[in-house]
Motif scaffolding. Structure first.
Motif, mmCIF file in Angstrom:
data_model
loop_
_atom_site.group_PDB
_atom_site.id
_atom_site.type_symbol
_atom_site.label_atom_id
_atom_site.label_comp_id
_atom_site.label_asym_id
_atom_site.label_seq_id
_atom_site.Cartn_x
_atom_site.Cartn_y
_atom_site.Cartn_z
ATOM 1 N N ASN A 111 0.339 -1.285 0.040
ATOM 2 C CA ASN A 111 -0.410 -0.131 -0.247
ATOM 3 C C ASN A 111 1.028 1.155 0.024
ATOM 4 O O ASN A 111 1.564 1.443 0.642
ATOM 5 N N ARG A 112 0.338 2.336 -0.900
ATOM 6 C CA ARG A 112 1.329 3.302 -1.110
ATOM 7 C C ARG A 112 0.357 4.647 -1.349
ATOM 8 O O ARG A 112 -0.258 4.417 -2.056
ATOM 9 N N GLU A 113 1.004 5.017 -0.341
ATOM 10 C CA GLU A 113 -0.148 6.539 0.084
ATOM 11 C C GLU A 113 0.656 8.062 -0.429
ATOM 12 O O GLU A 113 1.672 8.260 0.776
ATOM 13 N N GLN A 135 -4.343 6.264 -2.505
ATOM 14 C CA GLN A 135 -3.896 5.153 -2.358
ATOM 15 C C GLN A 135 -3.685 4.620 -3.416
ATOM 16 O O GLN A 135 -3.869 4.445 -4.157
ATOM 17 N N ARG A 136 -2.694 3.697 -3.775
ATOM 18 C CA ARG A 136 -1.793 2.558 -4.620
ATOM 19 C C ARG A 136 -1.833 0.861 -4.014
ATOM 20 O O ARG A 136 -1.332 1.535 -2.779
ATOM 21 N N LYS A 138 -1.617 -3.247 -3.751
ATOM 22 C CA LYS A 138 -1.026 -4.632 -4.679
ATOM 23 C C LYS A 138 -1.289 -5.226 -4.293
ATOM 24 O O LYS A 138 -1.092 -5.528 -2.678
ATOM 25 N N SER A 156 -4.757 -4.729 -8.377
ATOM 26 C CA SER A 156 -4.013 -3.405 -8.669
ATOM 27 C C SER A 156 -5.149 -2.872 -7.797
ATOM 28 O O SER A 156 -6.123 -3.101 -8.460
ATOM 29 N N GLY A 157 -4.945 -1.708 -7.861
ATOM 30 C CA GLY A 157 -6.196 -0.414 -7.850
ATOM 31 C C GLY A 157 -5.318 0.955 -6.475
ATOM 32 O O GLY A 157 -4.841 1.024 -7.178
ATOM 33 N N GLN A 158 -5.950 1.884 -6.453
ATOM 34 C CA GLN A 158 -7.077 2.651 -6.660
ATOM 35 C C GLN A 158 -7.553 3.351 -5.484
ATOM 36 O O GLN A 158 -8.361 2.863 -5.400
ATOM 37 N N ARG A 159 -7.105 4.073 -4.403
ATOM 38 C CA ARG A 159 -7.874 4.384 -2.933
ATOM 39 C C ARG A 159 -8.026 5.828 -3.240
ATOM 40 O O ARG A 159 -7.045 6.648 -3.133
ATOM 41 N N VAL A 187 -10.608 -2.233 -7.586
ATOM 42 C CA VAL A 187 -9.111 -2.700 -7.873
ATOM 43 C C VAL A 187 -9.539 -4.285 -8.922
ATOM 44 O O VAL A 187 -10.753 -4.651 -8.979
#
Length: 360
Positions: A111-113, A135-136, A138, A156-159, A187
C-alpha cells in the motif's frame, strides 16, 4: 499521542505527529523534512474445535512502514506538505495439519499513499488542517489453504479519501479533533472489478502540560467503515485449476476489524534534550462475517473483543531537529462460537521503529 494498535490499519503515529506540528504555529518560517521507519512482526493462530476435533492454523506477518516527505511554511502560521507512506506486508502461513496442499505459503500486500496537506492558524489558540489521501494498493495472494502453489492471483487498484483536524490551545491544555473518511476505490482481480476500502476514523485527544517537562494525554478513536468487496471470493486465474480463492489471503485474522481504541500516555523530559514517552492502549475489535466487511450497527457484547497494547520510546529533541527510537507490543486472545463450532483466536505483535524530523 501515539496509537501503536494496528487493527489491521497502521495507526500512523508519524502522520499524526507531522499533522499536529503543521497544524500549529511553527517555530520558524522554514522547511520540515520528516522521515520514519517501522517494522512489526506478528503471530496469529485460530483453533477450530468441532465435535471434539481441533484444527490449528497459524500465520506470521511482517509489516514494514516507511514514511518520508516535505513540509514548507511560506508564512507564519501556514503550512503545505506532501507526505509519502509505504506499507509492505508479507504473510506466511504454516498449517499445523498435513491435510493441506500448501505448506508455508507466502503472500505480499503493498500500500503506497500520498498525502497532500494544508494547515493554517485561525487565531493564536486555534488551527485547522486539511488533507487529501491517494492510495495505490497491490496484492499477490494464494487465497486458500487448498490452493496449489501455482494458483496465485495478483490485483491492484487505487483509493481516495480526505482528512481534517483541528487543535485548540487553552493555556496548559490542548484539545484536538481528527477525522479521516474511509479510503475507497476499485481494484481489478482476474478481470473482475471490486470495491476496495480501508476504514476511516473519528478521534479526539487531550494533552495536559503539568509542567514544562511533564505532559499527560488521553485519546479516543472510533472507526467507520465503507463497503469492501475484497471478502468476496473470485475464481483463480489458473485455467487448469479453477479454484475459488479469497483476495483476503491466508491471514487467520483477515476479518478482524477495529471498533474503537482509547489510551493514556505521558511524556517526561530529562535534562535539556532527552525525552521519554509511554502509552497504554485498550482496543475493541470484532470478527465480521459480512462479505462486504462492514460490521452490523449493533454488535452483541460477547462478539466485542479486547486488545491491549503498549509503546515506549526515547527521544532526543532539539530546537531544529528531533529523533526517536521506540518499541511496540500488542496482544489479544478471545473465544467465540459459531453454531456448534468453537473458535479460539490469539495474536501477539511486537516491533521497533525510528522517526526523525529536521527543520531547516
Amino acid at each position: 499521542m501515539w496509537f501503536p494498535v494496528d487493527l489491521p490499519m497502521p495507526s500512523e503515529f508519524f502522520t499524526a505527529r507531522t499533522q499536529t506540528q503543521q497544524s500549529t504555529t511553527p517555530r520558524t518560517q522554514g522547511m520540515l523534512l520528516p522521515l520514519a521507519w517501522r517494522t512489526l512482526e506478528s503471530k496469529s493462530t485460530l483453533t477450530t474445535t468441532q465435535n471434539g476435533t481441533s484444527t490449528l492454523q497459524t500465520t506470521y506477518a511482517k509489516l514494514i512502514s516507511r514514511n518520508t516527505g516535505i513540509a514548507v511554511s511560506p508564512a507564519s502560521g501556514l503550512w503545505f506538505s506532501a507526505l509519502f507512506n509505504e506499507d509492505a506486508v508479507q504473510v506466511r502461513s504454516v498449517p499445523d495439519s498435513g491435510r493441506y496442499s500448501i505448506m508455508g505459503a507466502s503472500e505480499e500486500f503493498l500500500n503506497r499513499e500520498l498525502l497532500a496537506r494544508v494547515a493554517f492558524d485561525i487565531n493564536s489558540s486555534a488551527a485547522v488542517g486539511l488533507a487529501l489521501r491517494g492510495q495505490r494498493i497491490k496484492g499477490d495472494v494464494v487465497g486458500s489453504f487448498s490452493a496449489l502453489t501455482t494458483d496465485r492471483t495478483i490485483y491492484s487498484g487505487q483509493r481516495m479519501g480526505i482528512a481534517a483536524a483541528t487543535i485548540v490551545s487553552l493555556q496548559s491544555v490542548k484539545i484536538a479533533l481528527r477525522y479521516e473518511s474511509p479510503v475507497t476505490g476499485k481494484v481489478s482481480i482476474g478481470g473482475e472489478s471490486k470495491v476496495s476500502a480501508s476504514q476511516g476514523l473519528l478521534g479526539a485527544a487531550v494533552n495536559f502540560s503539568q509542567s514544562d517537562s511533564l505532559h499527560l494525554r488521553g485519546e479516543y478513536i472510533t472507526y467507520e467503515f465503507a463497503k469492501n468487496e475484497l471478502a468476496t471470493s473470485v475464481r483463480s486465474n489458473d485455467k487448469t485449476q479453477a479454484t475459488t480463492i479469497s483476495p483476503l489471503g491466508l491471514a487467520v485474522d483477515a476479518r478482524l476489524l477495529p471498533l474503537s481504541v482509547m489510551g493514556i500516555g505521558l511524556q517526561n523530559k530529562f535534562g535539556g534534550n532527552l525525552r521519554f514517552d509511554a502509552d497504554l492502549v485498550l482496543g475493541k475489535v470484532h470478527f465480521v462475517s459480512s462479505p462486504d466487511l462492514v460490521p452490523a450497527k449493533t454488535i452483541p457484547d460477547d462478539q466485542v473483543l479486547p486488545m491491549y497494547a503498549g509503546r515506549f520510546g526515547v527521544s532526543i529533541d532539539k530546537s531544529d531537529w528531533e529523533s526517536q527510537i521506540f518499541v511496540d507490543y500488542s496482544s489479544f486472545r478471545s473465544t467465540r462460537s459459531e453454531g456448534q463450532t468453537k473458535l479460539l483466536n490469539a495474536s501477539t505483535q511486537w516491533g521497533v521503529g525510528l522517526r526523525s524530523g529536521v527543520e531547516l
